[in-house]
Every structure is written in structure tokens, then in C-alpha cells.
Design a protein around this motif. Structure first.
Motif, short mmCIF file in Angstrom:
data_model
loop_
_atom_site.label_atom_id
_atom_site.label_comp_id
_atom_site.label_asym_id
_atom_site.label_seq_id
_atom_site.Cartn_x
_atom_site.Cartn_y
_atom_site.Cartn_z
N ALA A 78 21.66 15.49 43.84
CA ALA A 78 22.41 14.86 42.78
C ALA A 78 22.88 16.01 41.85
O ALA A 78 23.81 15.33 41.00
CB ALA A 78 21.10 14.35 41.82
N SER A 79 22.68 17.17 41.65
CA SER A 79 23.11 18.31 40.96
C SER A 79 24.52 18.42 41.39
O SER A 79 25.63 18.78 40.72
CB SER A 79 22.26 19.37 41.05
OG SER A 79 20.71 19.47 40.53
N LEU A 80 24.58 18.55 42.75
CA LEU A 80 25.89 18.95 43.34
C LEU A 80 26.93 17.89 43.17
O LEU A 80 28.08 17.91 42.98
CB LEU A 80 25.71 19.10 44.94
CG LEU A 80 24.93 20.35 45.41
CD1 LEU A 80 24.87 20.31 46.70
CD2 LEU A 80 26.01 21.78 44.94
N MET A 81 26.48 16.53 43.16
CA MET A 81 27.40 15.39 42.97
C MET A 81 27.71 15.29 41.64
O MET A 81 28.75 14.77 40.96
CB MET A 81 26.56 14.03 43.68
CG MET A 81 26.50 14.12 45.01
SD MET A 81 25.87 12.64 45.71
CE MET A 81 27.19 11.57 45.57
N SER A 82 26.89 15.82 40.57
CA SER A 82 27.17 15.62 39.52
C SER A 82 28.09 16.44 38.83
O SER A 82 28.92 16.60 37.63
CB SER A 82 26.06 15.83 38.43
OG SER A 82 24.83 14.82 38.75
N LEU A 83 28.66 17.67 39.58
CA LEU A 83 29.27 18.89 39.05
C LEU A 83 30.92 18.26 38.71
O LEU A 83 31.51 18.61 38.08
CB LEU A 83 29.30 19.94 39.96
CG LEU A 83 28.14 20.91 40.29
CD1 LEU A 83 28.25 21.71 41.60
CD2 LEU A 83 27.86 21.30 38.93
N ALA A 84 31.08 17.12 39.46
CA ALA A 84 32.62 16.59 39.34
C ALA A 84 32.65 15.79 38.39
O ALA A 84 33.92 15.44 37.91
CB ALA A 84 32.91 15.65 40.75
N ASN A 85 31.63 15.45 37.75
CA ASN A 85 31.78 14.40 36.47
C ASN A 85 31.90 15.43 35.37
O ASN A 85 31.00 15.79 34.32
CB ASN A 85 30.60 13.71 36.31
CG ASN A 85 30.65 12.57 34.98
OD1 ASN A 85 31.51 12.43 34.55
ND2 ASN A 85 29.55 12.18 34.88
N ILE A 86 33.03 15.92 34.96
CA ILE A 86 33.46 16.81 33.80
C ILE A 86 33.41 16.15 32.66
O ILE A 86 33.96 15.05 32.49
CB ILE A 86 34.88 17.75 34.19
CG1 ILE A 86 34.75 18.51 35.34
CG2 ILE A 86 35.09 18.50 32.97
CD1 ILE A 86 35.94 19.03 35.67
N PRO A 87 32.84 16.72 31.32
CA PRO A 87 32.23 18.01 31.29
C PRO A 87 30.69 17.86 31.31
O PRO A 87 29.98 18.61 31.75
CB PRO A 87 32.57 18.54 29.90
CG PRO A 87 32.93 17.25 29.00
CD PRO A 87 33.24 16.18 30.05
N VAL A 88 30.18 16.42 30.69
CA VAL A 88 28.53 16.42 30.54
C VAL A 88 28.16 16.77 32.11
O VAL A 88 26.96 17.25 32.32
CB VAL A 88 28.36 15.06 30.09
CG1 VAL A 88 26.79 14.96 29.95
CG2 VAL A 88 29.17 15.08 28.61
N GLY A 89 28.61 16.03 33.14
CA GLY A 89 27.88 16.01 34.49
C GLY A 89 27.71 17.36 35.22
O GLY A 89 26.99 17.89 35.87
N THR A 90 29.07 18.04 34.77
CA THR A 90 28.97 19.80 35.26
C THR A 90 27.77 20.52 34.62
O THR A 90 27.23 21.27 35.21
CB THR A 90 30.37 20.24 34.88
OG1 THR A 90 31.30 19.31 35.27
CG2 THR A 90 30.37 21.67 35.45
N VAL A 91 27.63 20.18 33.48
CA VAL A 91 26.45 20.91 32.74
C VAL A 91 25.10 20.49 33.34
O VAL A 91 24.04 21.49 33.67
CB VAL A 91 26.40 20.81 31.22
CG1 VAL A 91 25.27 21.63 30.43
CG2 VAL A 91 27.96 21.37 30.63
N ILE A 92 24.87 19.33 33.54
CA ILE A 92 23.81 18.62 34.09
C ILE A 92 23.41 19.37 35.47
O ILE A 92 22.40 19.69 35.81
CB ILE A 92 23.68 17.20 34.16
CG1 ILE A 92 23.75 16.63 32.69
CG2 ILE A 92 22.45 16.66 34.72
CD1 ILE A 92 23.77 15.26 32.52
N GLY A 93 24.41 19.40 36.13
CA GLY A 93 24.61 19.74 37.63
C GLY A 93 24.20 21.34 37.76
O GLY A 93 23.54 21.63 38.42
N ILE A 94 24.78 22.08 37.02
CA ILE A 94 24.50 23.61 36.82
C ILE A 94 23.18 23.80 36.59
O ILE A 94 22.42 24.44 37.17
CB ILE A 94 25.33 24.37 35.79
CG1 ILE A 94 27.11 24.20 36.43
CG2 ILE A 94 24.77 25.81 35.55
CD1 ILE A 94 27.92 24.83 35.53
#
Length: 628
Positions: A78-94
Motif C-alpha cells: 500500500a505504501s509503494l502504490m501510494s507514492l504515485a498519488n502526489i502530494p498527499v499519497g507520497t507523504v503517506i507512502g514514505i
């Protein structure tokens, strides 16, 4: 890492259910579907990726609450797939990758609570609030005028708005059911709570937060023991069909009396047109129920006062007044909105059985007085110019008063409570049930007079305790038998009653078993001097610093460990509480127990001093002998 784990879990949950709601909203819109099909393939792929990341985030949050072994791989994905959702998803993924790769074994450090705590109370209160709103909307849906206004208003809105309104009413009803079942034993309360939390999630933003907190609580909540099945108890006056007969007779008798009163009002020229809708009628019904129950309990109180009983508690709906340690305190119990209850204890033990029967029969007499008073008021006030609301209220109260005065004399048991008729039957027949009921009353005598538990009739307590072993909910009386024998110095018999009480209480969801575990730790420490057993029992108990039992038990355990300074400190805190208690039999026993622990500490200190005295003398110079 613990804080980071909580942050990641909440962000995953918010992200996931936000995506789920967005997906549901967009798919119900035809314009979105046509616009989405005309977009480039990269945009379509990114949208699908974000949707999949949100759904995986939901799964990761749920698995983290459940401490499942698949939590780490699903969370990383889920973290890896969230990285592409800039910018909120990227922060969550990191944040998710940092936690799952560098956290402790990649698992959330969120310990499941052993008790409901604050989270459970907050969820229950908000579920109840939603339940009230949902019930009011559902009742208003029965009104033709409301349905007309609703249809006219929704005619101007989209179909999605109408569906969401019906969905919100359903959520409210399910949430209200979850609030009612929260404290019930068995798994149904937990399952309905999880369903209500899941249904709250699309109701952004309030319902989403409540749904996440509800899942957080119910998924971590330990399994509840199954409810105790109703077991027939020989000699209690009830029968297998008692509840069915009581319920059927209640409806038949109430409606018969109510229709007779309505006909009587018509004969006196009272208005017959309908005066209100379902909402005001239910409010009037609730008020009439409260008044009828209040006067019924006042009948118990007046009869009890005349028979030498003292009031120690009163409940009217959710308001509960209780006399604790000679001080009146008010509690609000949202689980109980209907009915009333009065708690009275005798101030002497002379002719206890006859006096208890007098107090019990006061309730049906009070209900009969309600019926007579209501009937007289109807005859006086009924007429062409009478208030329809007042006449409706008097009709409901009068019908309830007459029916309750008759039906309450039927021997019936609902859950663990008996009707007035059943208690009268048990006391009138004497035998083990009479001993059982009178033994419960003796507890009240020791809380209002200097009568100690050791002074209770020994034969009555033995008969009642032996009978309580046969009952599925006899733990309370077995605990009283333990106090009686412990105060008399019969330790072995006290242990037997205490073990039986603990085994019986462990089968239910009440907190009595934890309190009894503290008592067993006290016995093991003071009488048996078994430190390992005392520690083991204390670990099963509950930490209640507001009672003397906790401080005298921990003081005895610390004394066995040799930590006399802390033992005396705990004992002093116990004495500080005991000195504020009234000079009555039960609390005199508690002060006697504190004295016993104090003597134990002094005895152990003397033994330790004597054990070290020869060693200390070895290091001293030998004194010359005095010769004459």
C-alpha cells in the motif's frame, strides 16, 4: 515508532475510505463515466492505481488493528502504490515505508485494551446519538405529511441525495442498536459494532472519523463470553412459560384497559379527533412510562420506610442516585432509558422476612394508586373543552397503573431480576429461596448498623451458600458467604466459598471476578504466606485505588517480598480511606483486615530483625566478664 505506527494506521484508514467514497460517488455519476472514458490511458491507469492503493490502505489499517501476520507485506504494498498519488499519497507512502522497514518487526505497537476505557465510551455515546437521530427520522417517515415534504424536496435533488438520506437513516438505526448491545455478553454486540463502524465510513467527515474509531475499538476488543442461557430454578415460583404469559398478558391487559378508558372519555364528550403525530406520541408515552415507574418505586419506598428499611439507591431512566460510603452520588447510565428501580436495606434483623414482604408489596399498591388517581382525573376533566394531550397522557398512565398492579404479582424472571410476585412467593414459601433473599438483605444491615458479617445467622448463610452453588449467577451470595466465614476466622471454609464465587463470576462478563481475585490474593498473602500464589491472583485482579481492599492486599504482598517501607506506605493509604468510612459493620470488618495486615508486617519485620541479630553480634568486640 509506536507513535509513527498510529499515524500511519490513521492516515491509511483516512486515505482508504476517502478513496472508497470518491469511487462510490463518481461511479454513480453518468457525467464522470463519459468523461473518464475520453481520458488518455495514462490518466486512466493513474486513477486505477490510486483506487487500488486506497483499498490496500484500508486492508493494511484493519490488519494492523488485528495484529495479523499479513500486516507488513500489505502495508509495504500500500505504501509503494501510494507514492504515485502526489502530494498527499507520497507523504503517506514514505511514512509507511519508514515504519514498516524500520519499525519493531514491522508490526504496530498498539496494545489491545483489556477494558473498554474512554474509546469505548466515546464510540457508544456517538452511536447512541446517531441512533436517536435515525430513530426520529424513521418515525417521521411514517407521517404522510413528512413523506410528502420529503418527496417534494428530493424531487429537486439528484437520485444520489435520496439514496444517501436513506443510507444515513439505516446507519443511525444500526448505530443505535450497536450502542444498546455494546455491554451485552456474546459476540453479537461486537459484530453489530463493526457493522455500524463500517457503515459510518462513507458519511464524511463526521461518520468517517467515528467509523475509524469504531473499527479501532471493536477490532481490538477482546471476545466477550456468551450470554448465560435461562435455566429454570426449582422453587423460584416461575415457569418455562412465565415470560411468554407475562408479555402476552401485558399487551392484552393494557390495550383492554386503554380502550375502555377511551370509550369512557367519549361518553363524557371528550374530543375524538387525532391531535398529534408519531413523534409527540412517543414522547408522551415515554413520559407516562417514567411517571408510572416512578410512583411504583415510591410505593416500595413508602412501604419500606414503614417496615424499617433505609433508602440507598434510586434510578429513574438513565439517572441513578446511589449512596456510597454515606455520600449520595449521581451517575448517568445511557444504557437504561426506561423504568425505575429503588434499592433499600433493612436497619435491623428482627422479623426480616415479613418486613421484606411488606416492602415488596408496596410497589403494586403504588401502581394501583396511580390507576385510581388517573381514573378520577379522567372523570373530572373529560369534556368537550378538555385538552386532548392531557387526556391522552392520563389514559396511558391509568392503563399502565392498573395493568402493572396486576401483572407485577405474576412470578416471572427477566434476565437476573425477579418480579415482585416472584419475590413474594419465594419469601412466603420459606426454604432455600427465603434464606437466599434474606442473606442478601443482611448485607444491607451490615452497611447501616454495627452488625458485622460474622454476626449473620450461620445456618442461614450455609443454606443460602449451598443453594447459590446450584445457581448460574450465585457468585454474589457466595462472596458474601466468604466474608461471613473470613470474619469468623473459618479460613478453610472461606476459601471454598471464595473459589466457588470466582468460578461462577468468571462465566459472566461482570467485573466481580477481578474483585474476587484481589480477595484471593489477600487470603494467600495474609493467611497462607504464599507469595507466588498471591502475586498470581493479584495479576488477575483489577487496580482500584479508591477502595481499601487494593491497598491492604498490595501491602501484604510487599511485606512478603521484604519491602516493608512500601508495604507500610500502602497500608497508610488504606487507613486513610478506611477512616473516612462510617462506623458500620461492613467497614468495621475492613478496618479489622487492615489491622491484620499491620500485625503481619510487624511480625515479618521482627523475624527479619531476629534473623540478622546473631550476624550483627559476630562483628562486635567481646566484652570482658565481670567477676565478683
Amino acid at each position: 515508532m509506536r507513535v509513527l505506527g498510529k499515524v500511519v494506521t490513521w492516515l491509511f484508514a483516512i486515505q482508504g475510505f476517502g478513496v472508497a467514497f470518491s469511487l462510490f460517488f463518481n461511479l454513480t455519476s453518468s457525467s464522470f463515466t463519459h468523461g473518464f472514458l475520453s481520458r488518455p490511458a495514462s490518466i486512466k491507469a493513474l486513477f486505477v492505481l490510486n483506487m487500488a492503493a486506497g483499498l490496500l490502505a484500508i486492508a493494511a489499517a484493519i490488519l494492523q488493528f488485528r495484529h495479523h501476520r499479513l500486516e507488513k507485506p500489505i502495508g509495504i504494498l500500500a505504501s509503494l502504490m501510494s507514492l504515485a498519488n502526489i502530494p498527499v499519497g507520497t507523504v503517506i507512502g514514505i511514512l509507511g515505508l519508514i515504519y514498516y522497514f524500520f519499525g519493531k518487526n514491522g508490526q504496530a505497537e498498539i496494545a489491545p485494551p483489556a477494558e473498554p476505557g474512554t474509546a469505548g465510551r466515546i464510540v457508544t455515546w456517538f452511536y447512541g446519538f446517531e441512533g436517536v437521530i435515525g430513530a426520529l427520522l424513521a418515525v417521521d417517515l411514517l407521517s404522510p405529511s413528512f413523506r410528502h415534504k420529503l418527496a417534494h424536496g428530493f424531487a429537486k435533488q439528484s437520485q444520489f441525495t435520496f439514496v444517501f438520506f436513506c443510507y444515513f437513516v439505516t446507519v443511525g438505526l444500526v448505530s443505535g442498536l450497536a450502542a444498546l448491545l455494546k455491554s451485552q455478553p456474546g459476540e453479537w454486540g461486537r459484530r453489530i459494532g463493526i457493522l455500524a463502524a463500517a457503515m459510518n465510513l462513507p458519511v464524511i467527515p463526521f461518520g468517517t472519523v467515528l467509523g475509524i474509531e469504531g473499527l479501532n475499538y471493536y477490532l481490538r476488543r477482546p471476545p466477550q463470553p456468551p450470554p448465560l442461557h435461562r435455566v429454570l430454578r426449582p422453587g423460584d415460583g416461575t415457569h418455562g412459560w412465565s415470560n411468554t404469559v407475562f408479555t402476552s398478558a401485558s399487551w392484552v391487559l393494557y390495550w383492554t384497559i386503554s380502550n375502555a378508558l377511551r370509550h369512557l372519555q367519549k361518553l363524557h364528550g371528550a374530543p375524538t379527533e387525532k391531535w398529534t403525530g408519531w413523534g409527540p406520541f412517543l414522547l408522551l408515552l415515554f413520559l407516562a412510562l417514567s411517571v408510572s415507574a416512578f410512583i411504583h418505586e415510591c410505593g416500595h419506598w413508602i412501604a419500606g420506610r414503614s417496615a424499617g428499611f433505609h433508602l440507598v439507591g434510586f434510578r429513574l431512566g438513565p439517572l441513578h442516585w446511589q449512596n456510597i460510603s454515606a455520600r449520595w452520588r449521581l451517575r448517568f447510565e445511557p444504557k437504561q432509558w426506561l423504568g425505575a428501580h429503588v434499592a433499600m436495606v433493612p436497619i435491623s434483623d428482627g422479623n426480616l422476612r415479613e418486613r421484606a414482604m411488606t416492602m415488596i408489596v408496596g410497589g403494586p399498591i403504588g401502581s394501583f394508586v396511580v390507576g385510581i388517581t388517573g381514573l378520577l382525573l379522567i372523570l373530572l376533566l373529560a369534556g368537550p373543552h378538555a385538552s386532548p394531550v392531557l387526556l391522552e397522557f392520563l389514559r396511558i398512565v391509568t392503563a399502565m397503573g392498573f395493568s402493572d398492579s396486576i401483572l407485577n404479582l405474576i412470578p416471572v424472571r427477566i434476565a437476573v431480576n425477579y418480579s415482585d410476585g416472584a419475590r413474594l412467593w419465594q419469601l412466603w414459601r420459606r426454604g432455600p429461596w427465603s434464606d437466599y433473599v434474606c442473606a442478601l438483605f443482611y448485607t444491607g444491615i451490615s452497611r447501616t448498623t454495627p452488625l458485622r458479617p460474622r454476626d449473620w445467622p450461620a445456618e442461614m448463610m450455609r443454606n443460602a451458600a449451598d443453594f447459590a452453588r446450584l445457581l448460574p449467577d450465585g457468585a454474589g451470595l457466595l462472596a458474601l458467604a466468604f466474608l461471613h466465614c473470613e470474619d469468623r476466622g473459618e479460613i478453610e471454609r472461606a476459601n471454598q466459598y471464595l473459589d466457588a464465587a470466582y468460578q461462577s463470576a468468571s462465566k459472566s462478563s461482570s467485573g466481580l471476578a477481578k474483585n474476587l481475585a484481589v480477595e484471593r490474593a489477600y487470603v494467600e498473602a495474609l493467611y497462607h504466606r504464599d507469595l507466588a500464589a498471591a502475586r498470581s491472583w493479584m495479576d488477575r485482579g483489577i487496580r482500584r485505588e479508591e477502595v481499601t481492599e487494593y491497598w491492604r492486599t498490595t501491602a501484604a504482598i510487599l511485606a512478603l517480598e521484604g519491602d516493608f517501607a512500601r508495604a507500610r506506605g500502602n497500608l497508610e493509604r488504606g487507613w486513610a480511606l478506611a477512616e473516612k468510612l462510617p462506623q458500620v459493620g461492613t467497614f468495621d470488618m475492613e478496618r479489622r483486615q487492615l489491622k491484620g495486615v499491620e500485625q503481619m508486617i510487624g511480625e515479618l519485620e521482627n523475624r527479619l530483625a531476629q534473623a540478622h541479630e546473631p550476624t550483627a553480634r559476630l562483628g562486635q568486640p567481646e566484652l570482658p566478664l565481670l567477676r565478683s
